[in-house]
Design an enzyme around this catalytic site. Structure first.
Site, PDB file in Angstrom:
ATOM      1  N   GLY A 170     -17.319  39.646 -23.769  1.00 31.26           N
ATOM      2  CA  GLY A 170     -17.615  38.269 -23.968  1.00 31.26           C
ATOM      3  C   GLY A 170     -16.436  37.751 -24.749  1.00 31.26           C
TER       4      GLY A 170
ATOM      5  N   TYR B  80     -17.103  43.359 -26.306  1.00 32.67           N
ATOM      6  CA  TYR B  80     -18.073  42.960 -26.966  1.00 32.67           C
ATOM      7  C   TYR B  80     -19.527  43.329 -27.164  1.00 32.67           C
ATOM      8  CZ  TYR B  80     -21.079  38.945 -28.806  1.00 32.67           C
ATOM      9  OH  TYR B  80     -22.094  38.152 -29.185  1.00 32.67           O
TER      10      TYR B  80
ATOM     11  N   HIS C 144     -11.849  48.101 -21.262  1.00 27.50           N
ATOM     12  CA  HIS C 144     -12.746  47.883 -19.982  1.00 27.50           C
ATOM     13  C   HIS C 144     -12.882  48.662 -18.758  1.00 27.50           C
ATOM     14  CE1 HIS C 144     -13.984  43.525 -21.209  1.00 27.50           C
ATOM     15  NE2 HIS C 144     -13.136  43.765 -22.138  1.00 27.50           N
TER      16      HIS C 144
ATOM     17  N   ASP D 224     -21.766  34.789   6.647  1.00 28.76           N
ATOM     18  CA  ASP D 224     -23.044  34.858   5.827  1.00 28.76           C
ATOM     19  C   ASP D 224     -24.343  34.404   6.931  1.00 28.76           C
ATOM     20  OD1 ASP D 224     -21.321  35.123   3.993  1.00 28.76           O
ATOM     21  OD2 ASP D 224     -21.375  33.368   3.036  1.00 28.76           O
TER      22      ASP D 224
ATOM     23  N   LYS E 263     -19.769  39.532  -0.815  1.00 24.89           N
ATOM     24  CA  LYS E 263     -19.339  39.266   0.479  1.00 24.89           C
ATOM     25  C   LYS E 263     -18.974  40.267   1.412  1.00 24.89           C
ATOM     26  CE  LYS E 263     -18.155  35.618   2.352  1.00 24.89           C
ATOM     27  NZ  LYS E 263     -18.847  34.404   3.068  1.00 24.89           N
TER      28      LYS E 263
END
Length: 516
Positions: free
Chosen positions: A57, A85, A174, A232, A372
């Site tokens: 964050g 974070y 990360h 979709d 997707k």
């Protein structure tokens, strides 16, 4: 009914890469979903997670208004992984101390692993340094009792930590981004080695579980599906048809904002190559009337969305005894339409947020938890042809949000002609399937040009082409100059009213893929 017996819950603290964490976990065939950091402890327990991830964050944990989750989650007996974070917050809440770092770490860094249990099981530690991606200006100075460092970097003596007894783990880097070369190993160790999950979440299992859920929910009632011809809605129609057959009626609405020839090709496809019942409605005049004089993109989106709802409601009354409306809401739509810490959402999605009170239908959204690329995989599993599955995404509001400012018949003409050229040249050059999306945008400005011996003052077309996996993040496509040159030349020569073409080289974030 919770059909996910095993899941990893991600608590979002506002990181730009939170969605990537979910994607990386799902790539391991384990279901994951994102919830706001402020979720109550009762709701979190009710989700019965196999593991919890605290995202990164933009805040500092010691700020007065820093987002904090309920510290009671550390008493649930559930494995917790804190990232950046999230790691700092976990350590602070358990008695550690976080302060501003003398030297910040942003970008690539070298990680030295000290302990090959837990997150780093199976990794080489004999003096080997692993490339990771850092993004922080704070660092842990004092670790809570019971914790130990498991990896260090040049500026982070606690680049990774774990509790000696409890299943609590923290990493300053990360693991979800591609630049962290051991990221997949770290996440796999958390998912399988620590949370003891099984790789059982596939599109085949998704169909089996959701067909039964849809069948039980709909019962003997009728359902209508908003069919746009895109991936979709096509997949939604296919899975609901598999569940309830002829109880489904698909409604295709031409809102006057489609690309050249698209309505005809969509209707031919579904009427000739599927077993679906399809009603087609031409509402061009209605939508252009609703958009007359409207320039604000949020108002445009909402008017288009409400227009669809109005037409669906009218058609449902004609069919009779319709109780449900199915639509192709995806997980990114849901995420982008939800605000973080009370701030404005990125943008409103026409198919997110429920139905107006005036509409007496319940929503069916079978794709609401999918990205997707997962929807495409699901479509193939359902037997849809590749021509339906691998169409580039096209927004529900259509060309209405690719015309900056007011939508008029003349502006639609210009954009349609330019868009045809973009797609023709992308296909001709073999690039249509290589990119996520490629399209034209009509800008609300005019510029001076020279054609022949005369001065012109005409419109500008922007070309947008992006690479992405799930639309949550995207980078602009490095198209060959030859393709851009041909597109520009054709648009300026063939589309009356355009004298300038530009190429959009912004990524998401900070930009979005669509311009509105």
């Amino acid at each position: 009914m919770d059909i996910h017996s095993e899941k990893i819950i991600i608590l979002d603290f506002g990181s730009q890469t939170t969605q990537l964490i979910a994607r990386r976990i799902r790539e391991q065939k384990v279901y994951s979903e994102i919830h706001p950091f402020s979720i109550s402890l009762d709701k979190l327990k009710a989700l019965r997670p196999s593991g919890i991830v605290l995202s990164g964050g933009p805040c500092s944990v010691y700020d007065a208004d820093a987002p904090h989750s309920d510290a009671g989650l550390f008493e649930l007996g559930i494995p917790v992984l804190g990232i950046c974070y999230g790691a700092q917050l976990m350590l602070q809440q358990l008695g550690g101390k976080v302060e501003t770092a003398e030297k910040r770490e942003f970008g690539k860094a070298e990680l030295t692993v000290k302990d090959t249990t837990g997150l780093f099981a199976g990794l080489e530690i004999n003096g080997m340094k692993h490339q990771v991606w850092m993004s922080h200006g704070d660092r842990v100075e004092v670790i809570p009792e019971g914790f130990m460092a498991t990896a260090v970097s040049e500026n982070s003596p606690f680049a990774a930590l774990r509790h000696k007894v409890q299943p609590f783990f923290g990493v300053q880097f990360h693991p979800e981004v591609a630049h962290t070369l051991i990221g997949t190993d770290v996440l796999r160790n958390f998912i399988f080695g620590i949370c003891n999950c099984r790789p059982e979440w596939t599109m085949h299992s998704f169909i089996e579980q959701n067909v039964q859920v849809i069948r039980e929910k709909i019962g003997k009632d009728n359902v209508i599906c908003a069919l746009s011809g895109g991936v979709d809605s096509s997949v939604v129609a296919a899975i609901i048809h598999r569940a309830v057959g002829d109880q489904l009626t698909c409604i295709y609405v031409n809102n006057g904002l489609m690309r050249t020839g698209e309505t005809g090709s969509i209707l031919r496809f579904f009427k000739e190559k599927s077993k679906l019942k399809v009603i087609d409605i031409d509402a061009t005049d209605y939508f252009l009337g609703e958009l007359a004089g409207v320039e604000d993109p949020e108002i445009k989106r909402k008017r288009i969305g409400l227009g669809f709802i109005k037409i669906f409601e009218e058609e449902a009354k004609k069919i009779g005894q319709v109780k449900y409306l199915a639509q192709g809401t995806l997980y990114p739509d849901v995420i982008e339409s939800v605000s973080f810490r009370g701030e404005a959402p990125i943008k409103s999605h026409h198919n997110v947020g429920g139905l107006p009170d005036i509409m007496q239908l319940d929503l069916i959204e079978p794709l609401r938890e999918l990205f997707k690329d997962e929807v495409r995989e699901l479509g193939l599993e359902l037997g849809l042809p590749e021509e339906a599955i691998y169409r580039q995404p096209f927004p529900g509001p259509g060309l209405g949000i690719r015309i900056m400012g007011e939508v008029t018949a003349e502006r639609l003409r210009i954009l349609r002609q330019a868009d045809v050229i973009v797609l023709e040249e992308m296909r001709k050059a073999g690039w249509y399937r290589k990119v996520w999306q490629s399209f034209a945008v009509l800008l609300p400005i005019q510029t001076v040009g020279v054609m022949g011996d005369g001065r012109t003052y005409e419109h500008v077309i922007a070309i947008r082409a992006v690479d992405s996996r799930d639309a949550m993040t995207a980078d602009w496509t490095r198209l060959p100059y030859e393709i851009l040159s041909e597109i520009s030349s054709r648009i300026i020569n063939e589309v009356r009213g355009v004298n300038r073409v530009v190429y959009d080289i912004s990524s998401k974030p900070p930009a979005t893929i669509e311009w509105e």
